[in-house]
Design a protein around this motif. Structure first.
Motif, mmCIF file in Angstrom:
data_model
loop_
_atom_site.group_PDB
_atom_site.id
_atom_site.type_symbol
_atom_site.label_atom_id
_atom_site.label_comp_id
_atom_site.label_asym_id
_atom_site.label_seq_id
_atom_site.Cartn_x
_atom_site.Cartn_y
_atom_site.Cartn_z
ATOM 1 N N LYS A 326 29.783 42.682 39.439
ATOM 2 C CA LYS A 326 30.640 42.676 38.247
ATOM 3 C C LYS A 326 31.045 41.246 37.898
ATOM 4 O O LYS A 326 31.016 40.828 36.728
ATOM 5 C CB LYS A 326 31.888 43.522 38.516
ATOM 6 N N ILE A 330 30.031 38.950 34.466
ATOM 7 C CA ILE A 330 31.011 38.256 33.620
ATOM 8 C C ILE A 330 30.641 36.784 33.480
ATOM 9 O O ILE A 330 30.685 36.215 32.376
ATOM 10 C CB ILE A 330 32.426 38.410 34.210
ATOM 11 N N SER A 366 41.605 35.617 34.691
ATOM 12 C CA SER A 366 41.707 36.989 35.223
ATOM 13 C C SER A 366 40.539 37.380 36.121
ATOM 14 O O SER A 366 40.447 38.533 36.549
ATOM 15 C CB SER A 366 41.797 37.987 34.069
ATOM 16 N N LEU A 367 39.659 36.439 36.421
ATOM 17 C CA LEU A 367 38.435 36.784 37.153
ATOM 18 C C LEU A 367 38.748 37.334 38.542
ATOM 19 O O LEU A 367 38.160 38.326 38.971
ATOM 20 C CB LEU A 367 37.522 35.555 37.263
ATOM 21 N N GLU A 369 41.504 38.816 39.619
ATOM 22 C CA GLU A 369 42.102 40.139 39.506
ATOM 23 C C GLU A 369 41.059 41.199 39.173
ATOM 24 O O GLU A 369 41.100 42.324 39.681
ATOM 25 C CB GLU A 369 43.196 40.137 38.425
ATOM 26 N N THR A 370 40.110 40.826 38.329
ATOM 27 C CA THR A 370 39.020 41.756 38.006
ATOM 28 C C THR A 370 38.207 42.102 39.248
ATOM 29 O O THR A 370 37.854 43.269 39.470
ATOM 30 C CB THR A 370 38.081 41.141 36.952
ATOM 31 N N TYR A 371 37.952 41.091 40.048
ATOM 32 C CA TYR A 371 37.197 41.296 41.294
ATOM 33 C C TYR A 371 37.956 42.219 42.242
ATOM 34 O O TYR A 371 37.400 43.178 42.774
ATOM 35 C CB TYR A 371 36.933 39.954 41.950
ATOM 36 N N SER A 373 40.393 44.397 41.603
ATOM 37 C CA SER A 373 40.529 45.752 41.075
ATOM 38 C C SER A 373 39.240 46.552 41.165
ATOM 39 O O SER A 373 39.250 47.778 41.308
ATOM 40 C CB SER A 373 41.019 45.717 39.628
ATOM 41 N N SER A 374 38.095 45.865 41.102
ATOM 42 C CA SER A 374 36.806 46.562 41.160
ATOM 43 C C SER A 374 36.502 47.071 42.566
ATOM 44 O O SER A 374 35.605 47.887 42.749
ATOM 45 C CB SER A 374 35.679 45.633 40.680
#
Length: 376
Positions: A326, A330, A366-367, A369-371, A373-374
């Motif tokens: 993911k 991005i 936000s990278l 946090e994205t990681y 949360s995934s």
């Protein structure tokens, strides 16, 4: 300490004769009439009032004791356990696991067995964990089974520390009366296939219970690896492959091979995968299908690429591969990376991967946090 090629047969012969010289210290209860309800009630009261059991747990533990012909040793048993450093909570754990321990002759049968394990290097916590795996431990013979098994492992592995490690990892190591004989036969078998004593020792330390299966079962797997898969017994891959599939059945492994073939892998590619990453065949069939579906259908990889990068198949799909993929998507969408590949990112340690993410904090705040949360 290294073994001679005929070590297994010799050591078993020694203990076969030794067992004739020493009597078993297992507690033997003479058949008597079923105790009165008063004696059963007395036992339950002792668990509640002395050891702190609840009424329900005391009744449950009491029900595990089939014959209550005597309870006169119970105080001496508790005293012996305290002498060895067990606290009240640990004693309660032991009695919960093995309520029959309160019927043991403390000085004659119980104390020598506990001393053997503690002097070997097991802690009180280790011993309780061992009892969970071997609830009949205090009932089997000290000189006929416990000491011979420990001595065998000492000679095979070389140090008490490795023996303790093996015992802590093994389930039912002492429970089977044929375990020592099987160990001996299987050590000799692996030596005949060219495995070094160091390799055998590592194998035993990881899961000694592989050595309690019938030698013919191990033989069939060894012959299958060499004959069907085509891995020479002289190669490093041979031991790695055997180590991975030792606990599996040949039919089970062949079913998993068919799953790979159903996704387009050739016979040669499946064999290569088994040689290079045999852990891929310890996965369940459903897990294999999920991983192949993601890599081949969603990402468009070819089987040949997975054979060349087999570590992709050994990593967690949900906790490692997909979250990092993911991130890669991005970064590529933002045109911030060009030559970074997924195989590179999934092979990074967690700390190194987080360092990699920090390079893009300014451009994509936000990278991280994205990681994170995934992965949830």
């Amino acid at each position: 300490m290294y073994l001679r090629s005929h070590f297994g047969r010799q050591i078993f012969t020694i203990y076969h004769f030794r067992s004739q010289l020493f009597y078993s210290t297992a507690t033997t209860l003479s058949p008597v009439d079923e105790p009165t309800s008063a004696k059963r009630t007395e036992f339950v009261d002792y668990l509640i009032n002395t050891l702190g059991f609840s009424k329900e747990s005391a009744i449950s533990s009491s029900s595990k004791v089939r014959t209550l012909n005597t309870t006169r040793y119970r105080d001496s048993v508790v005293r012996i356990l305290k002498t060895f450093g067990f606290d009240n909570a640990q004693i309660k754990d032991i009695v919960t696991l093995v309520p029959n321990v309160l019927l043991s002759r403390a000085n004659e049968t119980l104390e020598p067995k506990i001393r053997v394990f503690l002097e070997l290097g097991l802690s009180g916590t280790d011993l309780i964990a061992l009892l969970k795996r071997n609830p009949n431990l205090f009932e089997i013979g000290l000189h006929s089974r416990i000491i011979p098994t420990i001595d065998y492992l000492r000679i095979l592995l070389g140090t008490d520390e490795k023996v303790v490690e093996t015992i802590n990892r093994s389930r039912w190591l002492f429970s089977a009366s044929t375990a020592l004989k099987r160990f001996s036969e299987n050590v000799t078998l692996l030596q005949s296939y060219g495995f070094s004593n160091e390799q055998i020792g590592k194998f035993v330390r990881r899961n000694a219970m592989h050595f309690t299966q019938l030698p013919k079962c191990l033989t069939s797997k060894l012959n299958w690896i060499e004959g069907k898969v085509g891995i020479s017994r002289d190669s490093n891959e041979f031991f790695r492959c055997f180590h991975s599939i030792a606990s599996s059945s040949i039919s089970g492994i062949e079913k998993k091979m068919e799953v790979y073939k159903s996704f387009g892998f050739s016979d040669t590619e499946v064999s290569s995968l088994l040689k290079n990453q045999p852990n891929c065949f310890t996965l369940s069939e459903d897990t294999i299908r999920n991983k192949l579906g993601f890599f081949l259908k969603e990402l468009g990889y070819k089987p040949s690429y997975l054979v060349a990068c087999p570590s992709l198949l050994s990593l967690s799909l949900e906790k490692r591969v997909k979250p990092r993929n993911k991130v890669l998507e991005i970064l590529k969408e933002k045109m911030l990376v060009e030559r970074v590949s997924l195989i590179t990112l999934v092979c990074y340690s967690e700390l190194r991967f987080q360092d990699f993410l920090r390079r893009f904090e300014d451009k994509i705040p936000s990278l991280y946090e994205t990681y994170i949360s995934s992965m949830r």
